[in-house]
Write an enzyme that holds these catalytic residues in place. Structure first.
Site, PDB file in Angstrom:
ATOM      1  N   PHE A  72     -12.677  -2.261  -4.329  1.00 28.67           N
ATOM      2  CA  PHE A  72     -13.010  -1.927  -5.718  1.00 28.67           C
ATOM      3  C   PHE A  72     -12.668  -3.071  -6.678  1.00 28.67           C
ATOM      4  CE2 PHE A  72     -12.742   3.033  -5.480  1.00 28.67           C
ATOM      5  CZ  PHE A  72     -13.680   3.015  -4.453  1.00 28.67           C
TER       6      PHE A  72
ATOM      7  N   HIS B 147      -5.104   8.706  -1.192  1.00 27.65           N
ATOM      8  CA  HIS B 147      -5.831   8.723  -2.462  1.00 27.65           C
ATOM      9  C   HIS B 147      -7.009   9.698  -2.433  1.00 27.65           C
ATOM     10  CE1 HIS B 147      -4.138   4.413  -3.287  1.00 27.65           C
ATOM     11  NE2 HIS B 147      -3.287   5.356  -3.625  1.00 27.65           N
TER      12      HIS B 147
END
Ligand SMILES: [Zn+2]
Length: 263
Positions: free
Chosen positions: A35, A122
């Site tokens: 990301f 996550h």
């Protein structure tokens, strides 16, 4: 490198509770950019869009963005496929060597490769969760209702509560179950295999510190393209290279050694 791989394989064979901690670097070979790296999601979308506050302010807006990203093909996790690194970890679990994978990734690729004991630190972006009753459903179902224009934002089929992708958004806590299981795993862990993570995101980055601080400390093996932020403090064996290549060689080596011991 062969000697180092063989040394690590011995270490794993002699371990009782080997655990892997994986990060974005293990999935880049599946075409999912980190990301935070160039080309990653945060270079195209404001990370603030993935904050829980902004989501709650306007969930319909978030879901429209989510659909746009998916339809652009830039962020289609559902069609991503596991790579040799994911398969190698699944093989190590099948061999009885690796007890658990703790992953910071939300892409479901460990499960797709066949790993069973996976702790999603996550969350998982392939699921949607109801914020009212915590029911889960495949995100594809929520997306289908959204793209059919039936409802906006998508609602829980069971209770009508608001659905959110089941990944941890900025401002949200790590799921307590994942945190608890990781703590138990850290206590038992004698070899920690750190793969594809720069160890800069806490609390996941706390895991190698915890296993090094306990007594006796665990052996930490790090497989990364670049050394992690804390390799000098925590890493016993550092292997620099592609996770797919290194872990495939490691699992081949383990298979050979296991066969040898048996005969
Ligand atoms: Zn519900």
């Amino acid at each position: 490198m062969d000697e180092l791989i063989s040394q690590i394989a011995d270490c794993l064979i002699n371990s009782k509770n080997a655990v892997a901690l994986t990060g974005a670097g293990i999935s880049t070979e599946s075409g999912i950019p980190d990301f935070r790296s160039p080309g990653g999601l945060w270079t195209r979308v404001d990370p603030g869009e993935f904050s829980i506050d902004r989501f709650l302010q306007n969930p319909a807006r978030f879901w429209r963005l989510h659909l746009r990203l998916k339809e652009s093909g830039d962020f289609d996790l559902a069609s991503a496929k596991p790579n040799p690194a994911h398969f190698a970890l699944a093989r190590m679990e099948q061999m009885g060597i690796l007890k658990c994978v703790i992953t910071q990734n939300v892409d479901n690729l460990h499960q797709k490769a066949g790993s069973v004991d996976v702790v999603e630190f996550h969350g998982n972006l392939l699921r949607a969760v109801c914020l009212k009753c915590r029911a889960l459903e495949p995100i594809a179902q929520a997306e289908a209702r959204l793209s059919n224009g039936q409802e906006e934002p998508p609602r829980c089929q069971a209770c009508g509560g608001l659905l959110k992708p089941d990944a941890v958004f900025f401002g949200e806590a790590i799921p307590s179950r994942a945190l608890m299981i990781s703590q138990v795993q850290c206590e038992k862990c004698d070899v920690l295999l750190v793969v594809g993570t720069s160890l800069q995101v806490f609390p996941a980055a706390q895991i190698p510190i915890t296993v090094k601080l306990k007594f006796p400390p665990a052996t930490v093996v790090e497989v990364n393209r670049e050394p992690s932020a804390m390799h000098e403090r925590i890493t016993d064996h550092l292997v620099l290279g592609s996770a797919g290549e290194v872990l495939s060689r490691l699992s081949d080596c383990l298979e050979k050694k296991k066969t040898c011991t048996a005969c």
